[in-house]
Design a protein around this motif. Structure first.
Motif, PDB file in Angstrom:
ATOM      1  N   SER A   9       0.850  -1.190   0.000  1.00 49.08           N
ATOM      2  CA  SER A   9       0.000   0.000   0.000  1.00 49.08           C
ATOM      3  C   SER A   9       0.882   1.235   0.000  1.00 49.08           C
ATOM      4  CB  SER A   9      -0.909   0.010   1.236  1.00 49.08           C
ATOM      5  OG  SER A   9      -0.158   0.339   2.386  1.00 49.08           O
ATOM      6  N   GLU A  10       0.270   2.352  -0.264  1.00 50.93           N
ATOM      7  CA  GLU A  10       0.999   3.619  -0.240  1.00 50.93           C
ATOM      8  C   GLU A  10       1.436   4.003   1.179  1.00 50.93           C
ATOM      9  OE1 GLU A  10      -3.353   3.810  -0.451  1.00 50.93           O
ATOM     10  OE2 GLU A  10      -1.952   3.183  -1.979  1.00 50.93           O
ATOM     11  N   ASN A  11       0.829   3.357   2.186  1.00 46.30           N
ATOM     12  CA  ASN A  11       1.187   3.620   3.588  1.00 46.30           C
ATOM     13  C   ASN A  11       2.218   2.647   4.137  1.00 46.30           C
ATOM     14  OD1 ASN A  11      -0.611   5.788   3.825  1.00 46.30           O
ATOM     15  ND2 ASN A  11      -2.307   4.402   4.261  1.00 46.30           N
ATOM     16  N   GLY A  12       2.738   1.759   3.282  1.00 41.11           N
ATOM     17  CA  GLY A  12       3.765   0.822   3.713  1.00 41.11           C
ATOM     18  C   GLY A  12       3.264  -0.526   4.187  1.00 41.11           C
ATOM     19  N   ASP A  13       1.951  -0.757   4.131  1.00 40.42           N
ATOM     20  CA  ASP A  13       1.436  -2.078   4.494  1.00 40.42           C
ATOM     21  C   ASP A  13       1.831  -3.087   3.425  1.00 40.42           C
ATOM     22  OD1 ASP A  13       0.227  -0.992   6.715  1.00 40.42           O
ATOM     23  OD2 ASP A  13      -1.724  -0.780   5.762  1.00 40.42           O
ATOM     24  N   GLU A  14       1.961  -4.332   3.835  1.00 40.09           N
ATOM     25  CA  GLU A  14       2.336  -5.394   2.898  1.00 40.09           C
ATOM     26  C   GLU A  14       1.347  -6.544   3.033  1.00 40.09           C
ATOM     27  OE1 GLU A  14       5.951  -8.533   2.545  1.00 40.09           O
ATOM     28  OE2 GLU A  14       6.536  -6.431   2.763  1.00 40.09           O
ATOM     29  N   TYR A  15       0.957  -7.102   1.889  1.00 43.57           N
ATOM     30  CA  TYR A  15      -0.003  -8.194   1.832  1.00 43.57           C
ATOM     31  C   TYR A  15       0.583  -9.324   1.001  1.00 43.57           C
ATOM     32  CZ  TYR A  15      -3.186  -4.417   3.103  1.00 43.57           C
ATOM     33  OH  TYR A  15      -3.782  -3.347   3.720  1.00 43.57           O
ATOM     34  N   LYS A  16       0.225 -10.552   1.355  1.00 43.37           N
ATOM     35  CA  LYS A  16       0.572 -11.728   0.550  1.00 43.37           C
ATOM     36  C   LYS A  16      -0.726 -12.289   0.011  1.00 43.37           C
ATOM     37  CE  LYS A  16       5.028 -12.214   1.345  1.00 43.37           C
ATOM     38  NZ  LYS A  16       6.004 -11.884   0.395  1.00 43.37           N
ATOM     39  N   LEU A  17      -0.804 -12.408  -1.300  1.00 37.30           N
ATOM     40  CA  LEU A  17      -1.937 -13.017  -1.979  1.00 37.30           C
ATOM     41  C   LEU A  17      -1.440 -14.314  -2.577  1.00 37.30           C
ATOM     42  CD1 LEU A  17      -4.864 -12.837  -3.069  1.00 37.30           C
ATOM     43  CD2 LEU A  17      -3.927 -11.546  -5.015  1.00 37.30           C
ATOM     44  N   GLN A  18      -2.069 -15.416  -2.202  1.00 36.50           N
ATOM     45  CA  GLN A  18      -1.586 -16.724  -2.643  1.00 36.50           C
ATOM     46  C   GLN A  18      -2.712 -17.521  -3.285  1.00 36.50           C
ATOM     47  OE1 GLN A  18       1.092 -18.927  -0.076  1.00 36.50           O
ATOM     48  NE2 GLN A  18      -0.152 -20.759  -0.361  1.00 36.50           N
ATOM     49  N   PHE A  19      -2.373 -18.165  -4.393  1.00 34.24           N
ATOM     50  CA  PHE A  19      -3.268 -19.086  -5.074  1.00 34.24           C
ATOM     51  C   PHE A  19      -2.587 -20.447  -5.046  1.00 34.24           C
ATOM     52  CE2 PHE A  19      -3.661 -14.912  -7.080  1.00 34.24           C
ATOM     53  CZ  PHE A  19      -5.009 -14.669  -6.943  1.00 34.24           C
ATOM     54  N   THR A  20      -3.286 -21.458  -4.543  1.00 31.45           N
ATOM     55  CA  THR A  20      -2.661 -22.768  -4.473  1.00 31.45           C
ATOM     56  C   THR A  20      -3.661 -23.876  -4.799  1.00 31.45           C
ATOM     57  OG1 THR A  20      -1.382 -24.282  -3.095  1.00 31.45           O
ATOM     58  CG2 THR A  20      -3.041 -22.982  -1.966  1.00 31.45           C
ATOM     59  N   GLU A  44      -7.271 -22.498  -4.221  1.00 38.10           N
ATOM     60  CA  GLU A  44      -7.771 -21.763  -3.074  1.00 38.10           C
ATOM     61  C   GLU A  44      -7.016 -20.441  -2.997  1.00 38.10           C
ATOM     62  OE1 GLU A  44      -7.754 -24.226   0.410  1.00 38.10           O
ATOM     63  OE2 GLU A  44      -8.664 -25.871  -0.706  1.00 38.10           O
ATOM     64  N   VAL A  45      -7.725 -19.417  -2.584  1.00 40.07           N
ATOM     65  CA  VAL A  45      -7.161 -18.080  -2.485  1.00 40.07           C
ATOM     66  C   VAL A  45      -6.896 -17.774  -1.017  1.00 40.07           C
ATOM     67  CG1 VAL A  45      -7.541 -15.625  -2.950  1.00 40.07           C
ATOM     68  CG2 VAL A  45      -8.509 -17.361  -4.495  1.00 40.07           C
ATOM     69  N   GLY A  46      -5.700 -17.300  -0.741  1.00 41.47           N
ATOM     70  CA  GLY A  46      -5.355 -16.863   0.608  1.00 41.47           C
ATOM     71  C   GLY A  46      -4.845 -15.438   0.566  1.00 41.47           C
ATOM     72  N   LEU A  47      -5.266 -14.637   1.499  1.00 42.05           N
ATOM     73  CA  LEU A  47      -4.822 -13.251   1.584  1.00 42.05           C
ATOM     74  C   LEU A  47      -4.466 -12.960   3.035  1.00 42.05           C
ATOM     75  CD1 LEU A  47      -4.455 -10.418   0.315  1.00 42.05           C
ATOM     76  CD2 LEU A  47      -6.857  -9.989   0.867  1.00 42.05           C
ATOM     77  N   ALA A  48      -3.263 -12.442   3.239  1.00 44.11           N
ATOM     78  CA  ALA A  48      -2.820 -12.118   4.595  1.00 44.11           C
ATOM     79  C   ALA A  48      -2.062 -10.805   4.593  1.00 44.11           C
ATOM     80  CB  ALA A  48      -1.925 -13.232   5.133  1.00 44.11           C
ATOM     81  N   ARG A  49      -2.329 -10.003   5.605  1.00 46.47           N
ATOM     82  CA  ARG A  49      -1.545  -8.787   5.819  1.00 46.47           C
ATOM     83  C   ARG A  49      -0.319  -9.223   6.618  1.00 46.47           C
ATOM     84  NH1 ARG A  49      -3.435  -3.276   6.778  1.00 46.47           N
ATOM     85  NH2 ARG A  49      -5.487  -4.194   6.900  1.00 46.47           N
ATOM     86  N   VAL A  50       0.864  -8.935   6.109  1.00 48.17           N
ATOM     87  CA  VAL A  50       2.086  -9.345   6.799  1.00 48.17           C
ATOM     88  C   VAL A  50       2.820  -8.167   7.440  1.00 48.17           C
ATOM     89  CG1 VAL A  50       2.429 -11.449   5.463  1.00 48.17           C
ATOM     90  CG2 VAL A  50       3.418  -9.323   4.645  1.00 48.17           C
ATOM     91  N   LYS A  51       2.388  -6.947   7.099  1.00 46.21           N
ATOM     92  CA  LYS A  51       3.027  -5.771   7.675  1.00 46.21           C
ATOM     93  C   LYS A  51       2.039  -4.611   7.647  1.00 46.21           C
ATOM     94  CE  LYS A  51       6.803  -2.566   6.711  1.00 46.21           C
ATOM     95  NZ  LYS A  51       7.783  -2.194   5.687  1.00 46.21           N
ATOM     96  N   GLY A  52       1.983  -3.858   8.731  1.00 46.86           N
ATOM     97  CA  GLY A  52       1.145  -2.664   8.793  1.00 46.86           C
ATOM     98  C   GLY A  52      -0.199  -2.932   9.443  1.00 46.86           C
ATOM     99  N   GLN A  53      -0.901  -1.825   9.727  1.00 45.69           N
ATOM    100  CA  GLN A  53      -2.207  -1.924  10.383  1.00 45.69           C
ATOM    101  C   GLN A  53      -3.200  -0.908   9.835  1.00 45.69           C
ATOM    102  OE1 GLN A  53      -1.653  -1.611  14.612  1.00 45.69           O
ATOM    103  NE2 GLN A  53      -0.451  -3.476  14.716  1.00 45.69           N
ATOM    104  N   ASN A  54      -2.890  -0.318   8.699  1.00 43.17           N
ATOM    105  CA  ASN A  54      -3.787   0.678   8.126  1.00 43.17           C
ATOM    106  C   ASN A  54      -4.979   0.010   7.468  1.00 43.17           C
ATOM    107  OD1 ASN A  54      -2.173   3.180   8.556  1.00 43.17           O
ATOM    108  ND2 ASN A  54      -0.678   2.006   7.379  1.00 43.17           N
ATOM    109  N   VAL A  55      -6.051   0.782   7.281  1.00 40.76           N
ATOM    110  CA  VAL A  55      -7.202   0.295   6.535  1.00 40.76           C
ATOM    111  C   VAL A  55      -6.742   0.000   5.108  1.00 40.76           C
ATOM    112  CG1 VAL A  55      -9.481   0.921   5.646  1.00 40.76           C
ATOM    113  CG2 VAL A  55      -8.817   1.593   7.966  1.00 40.76           C
TER     114      VAL A  55
END
Length: 166
Positions: A9-20, A44-55
């Motif tokens: 994100s523009e605020n420095g949050d990081e997300y992992k989007l995984q398809f398996t 299956e789709v997995g989405l996880a926030r790995v860094k940050g806490q912004n909306v």
């Protein structure tokens, strides 16, 4: 198959989007075997926030939509199954709605908007609401329109496996 995307994100949050396509047990092996015999692969789709806490911003949501659409375009016999999580509270959650239902509605609205902007895509997003023992569960099945029969098989399997016993 496993594909992982890192989104920022523009605020420095990081997300992992995984398809398996690894069999995790969310979809029964019987249904997966039937689909594989027809040349259909389910991820299956997995989405996880790995860094940050912004909306989560609209820009990140759009990146997620793009990843989903690009994957389905590259793999025409792929169907995606997404289980809406209920682990983390949603900042603007409505009191009369569970976290999972909120996420499900948000995802449906987000993906419908994306598809309306890209009308040439023949993709569908079906929300599956399952009356569970303690509370409802929400799944999504995302597929090419001509795979509707296969998506219905997945939905029926989810209802059978996760629904309230009669």
């Amino acid at each position: 198959m496993t594909e992982v995307y890192t989104l920022h994100s523009e605020n420095g949050d990081e997300y992992k989007l995984q398809f398996t396509t690894d069999r995790s047990g969310i979809i029964s092996n019987d249904i997966l075997d039937q689909l594989n015999a027809q040349g259909i692969e389910v991820a299956e789709v997995g989405l996880a926030r790995v860094k940050g806490q912004n909306v989560t911003s609209h820009k990140v949501l759009y990146q997620i939509e793009e990843c989903i659409a690009n994957l389905l375009e590259r793999k025409p016999n792929l169907i995606l199954s997404y289980f809406c999580d209920f682990i983390h509270l949603v900042p603007s959650q409505k009191k009369d709605m569970s976290v999972q239902e909120y996420r499900s509605r948000m995802f449906s609205a987000m993906f419908k908007r994306y598809l309306s902007q890209h009308q040439e895509l023949d993709m569908c997003d079906d929300e599956i609401k399952i009356d569970g023992v303690a509370e409802p569960f929400f799944f999504h099945v995302i597929y090419h329109r001509h795979h509707q029969h296969f998506a219905e098989m997945i939905a029926e399997g989810h209802i059978k496996d996760f629904g309230k016993p009669e």
